[in-house]
Design an enzyme around this catalytic site. Structure first.
Site, PDB file in Angstrom:
ATOM      1  N   GLY A  42      12.654  42.098 -19.003  1.00  0.00           N
ATOM      2  CA  GLY A  42      13.903  42.049 -18.242  1.00  0.00           C
ATOM      3  C   GLY A  42      14.061  43.385 -17.553  1.00  0.00           C
ATOM      4  O   GLY A  42      13.129  43.876 -16.916  1.00  0.00           O
ATOM      5  N   GLU A  43      15.195  43.990 -17.753  1.00  0.00           N
ATOM      6  CA  GLU A  43      15.453  45.291 -17.136  1.00  0.00           C
ATOM      7  C   GLU A  43      15.921  46.228 -18.251  1.00  0.00           C
ATOM      8  O   GLU A  43      17.020  46.055 -18.783  1.00  0.00           O
ATOM      9  CB  GLU A  43      16.525  45.114 -16.046  1.00  0.00           C
ATOM     10  N   SER A  44      15.069  47.179 -18.596  1.00  0.00           N
ATOM     11  CA  SER A  44      15.371  48.021 -19.759  1.00  0.00           C
ATOM     12  C   SER A  44      16.632  48.861 -19.549  1.00  0.00           C
ATOM     13  O   SER A  44      17.357  49.147 -20.505  1.00  0.00           O
ATOM     14  CB  SER A  44      14.178  48.922 -20.088  1.00  0.00           C
ATOM     15  N   CYS A  55       7.256  44.243 -22.433  1.00  0.00           N
ATOM     16  CA  CYS A  55       7.613  44.807 -21.129  1.00  0.00           C
ATOM     17  C   CYS A  55       8.881  45.671 -21.229  1.00  0.00           C
ATOM     18  O   CYS A  55       8.803  46.773 -21.765  1.00  0.00           O
ATOM     19  CB  CYS A  55       7.712  43.688 -20.102  1.00  0.00           C
ATOM     20  N   ARG A  64       8.153  53.684 -16.548  1.00  0.00           N
ATOM     21  CA  ARG A  64       8.685  52.410 -16.031  1.00  0.00           C
ATOM     22  C   ARG A  64       8.019  52.058 -14.702  1.00  0.00           C
ATOM     23  O   ARG A  64       7.766  52.945 -13.886  1.00  0.00           O
ATOM     24  CB  ARG A  64      10.207  52.491 -15.824  1.00  0.00           C
ATOM     25  N   ILE A  93       4.418  42.184 -14.969  1.00  0.00           N
ATOM     26  CA  ILE A  93       5.475  42.106 -13.953  1.00  0.00           C
ATOM     27  C   ILE A  93       6.286  43.400 -14.006  1.00  0.00           C
ATOM     28  O   ILE A  93       7.011  43.644 -14.990  1.00  0.00           O
ATOM     29  CB  ILE A  93       6.415  40.903 -14.224  1.00  0.00           C
ATOM     30  N   ARG A  94       6.149  44.212 -13.012  1.00  0.00           N
ATOM     31  CA  ARG A  94       6.817  45.541 -13.016  1.00  0.00           C
ATOM     32  C   ARG A  94       6.658  46.196 -14.392  1.00  0.00           C
ATOM     33  O   ARG A  94       7.610  46.688 -15.002  1.00  0.00           O
ATOM     34  CB  ARG A  94       8.305  45.417 -12.651  1.00  0.00           C
ATOM     35  N   HIS A 139       3.516  40.077 -20.659  1.00  0.00           N
ATOM     36  CA  HIS A 139       4.461  39.043 -21.136  1.00  0.00           C
ATOM     37  C   HIS A 139       3.706  37.943 -21.876  1.00  0.00           C
ATOM     38  O   HIS A 139       3.282  36.960 -21.239  1.00  0.00           O
ATOM     39  CB  HIS A 139       5.176  38.406 -19.936  1.00  0.00           C
ATOM     40  N   GLU A 192       4.768  35.572 -23.561  1.00  0.00           N
ATOM     41  CA  GLU A 192       5.501  34.288 -23.521  1.00  0.00           C
ATOM     42  C   GLU A 192       5.212  33.514 -22.237  1.00  0.00           C
ATOM     43  O   GLU A 192       5.604  32.352 -22.108  1.00  0.00           O
ATOM     44  CB  GLU A 192       7.012  34.528 -23.690  1.00  0.00           C
TER      45      GLU A 192
HETATM   46  N1  GLN Z   1      10.492  47.341 -14.966  1.00  0.00           N
HETATM   47  C1  GLN Z   1      11.331  46.747 -15.978  1.00  0.00           C
HETATM   48  C2  GLN Z   1      12.097  47.822 -16.718  1.00  0.00           C
HETATM   49  O1  GLN Z   1      11.935  48.942 -16.471  1.00  0.00           O
HETATM   50  C3  GLN Z   1      10.526  45.929 -16.940  1.00  0.00           C
HETATM   51  C4  GLN Z   1       9.956  44.700 -16.267  1.00  0.00           C
HETATM   52  C5  GLN Z   1       9.772  43.536 -17.162  1.00  0.00           C
HETATM   53  O2  GLN Z   1      10.271  43.485 -18.300  1.00  0.00           O
HETATM   54  N2  GLN Z   1       9.096  42.548 -16.656  1.00  0.00           N
HETATM   55  O3  GLN Z   1      12.838  47.492 -17.593  1.00  0.00           O
END
Ligand code: GLN
Length: 190
Positions: free
Chosen positions: A46-48, A78, A107, A137-138, A173, A175
Site C-alpha cells: 500500500g502506502e507506508s 512491500c 522507498r 510495484i513501487r 507482493h 499475494e
Molecule cells: N512505495 C510504497 C511505499 O512507500 C510501497 C508500494 C507497495 O506497497 N506496493 O509505501
C-alpha cells in the site's frame, strides 16, 4: 490460529483471500483490540507513509511495537517491509519503522508505478527452495542487511526477501502471484 491482516489501507483484501483459501481465520486489524486477538500478522502493500499515519490515528503504533518486541510472527510485504525495516530512506521524518528486521530500505527504490515488473526469483524457505514469480510495484530497495538477517531471495544480488526470527519481509507482493507457498510457509513458521 488467528491471523491478522493490518487493514488500515492498501492490499489487505488480497492477503485475506489467500488466507481464506488456505483455510485460516482472518481478523482485519484496525484497533488495538483486534491486534490483541491475533497470533500472527500480515502487513500488506500500500502506502507506508499513509499506513504509518493511520497507525498513529488508530492508536496501533505502540501495541504493534510491543507485539513485535515480543516476537510475534509477522509478514510485511512491500509497504509492510518498509514499516518493519530498521531504517527507511525517502520516507517522511516521523515515519514509523519498527525494526523487526534489521534492513535499511529506500522507498520506491525500483522506480515509479510505471516501472512495476515481474521477476523470476529463487526463494529459500527452510528446507524448501524453489522458483517464485515476484511482482514488484513501487517496491522498496534494500540498501543494507544486518548480520542477524537471513536473506531468503535476491534479485540481481540485492535482497528482496529477508527474515529475522519470526519476522519476514518481502519487497514483492506474494499475494499477487497466484502462488500461495509463501503464505503457507509463513503460517507454519515458529
Ligand atoms: N512505495 C510504497 C511505499 O512507500 C510501497 C508500494 C507497495 O506497497 N506496493 O509505501
Amino acid at each position: 490460529m488467528k491471523v491478522g491482516v493490518l487493514a488500515l489501507q492498501g492490499a489487505f483484501g488480497l492477503h485475506e483471500q489467500v488466507l481464506e483459501q488456505l483455510g485460516v481465520g482472518v481478523v482485519r486489524v484496525r484497533t488495538p483490540e483486534h491486534l490483541a486477538e491475533v497470533d500472527r500478522l500480515i502487513i500488506p502493500g500500500g502506502e507506508s507513509t499513509t499506513m504509518s499515519k493511520l497507525l498513529d490515528a488508530n492508536a496501533l503504533a505502540a501495541p504493534l511495537a510491543d507485539r513485535l518486541a515480543d516476537g510475534m510472527a509477522v509478514l510485511g510485504t512491500c509497504a509492510g517491509m518498509i514499516l518493519l525495516a530498521s531504517q527507511v530512506q525517502d520516507g517522511y521524518p516521523a515515519q514509523h519503522c519498527f525494526a523487526a528486521v534489521d534492513v535499511a530500505v529506500r522507498r520506491n527504490g525500483y522506480g515509479r508505478q510505471t516501472d512495476s515488473f515481474h521477476a523470476p526469483l529463487s526463494v529459500q524457505l527452510g528446507a524448501w527452495q524453489g522458483d517464485f514469480s515476484g511482482v514488484f510495484i513501487r517496491a522498496p530497495k534494500v540498501c543494507a542487511v544486518g548480520t542477524d538477517v537471513e536473506v531468503l531471495a535476491q534479485l540481481d544480488g540485492v535482497a528482496v526477501m529477508c527474515r529475522q526470527g519470526l519476522a519476514v519481509v518481502s519487497a514483492f507482493h506474494p499475494e499477487l502471484s497466484g502462488d500461495h507457498r509463501i503464505h503457507s510457509w509463513f503460517l507454519e513458521l515458529g
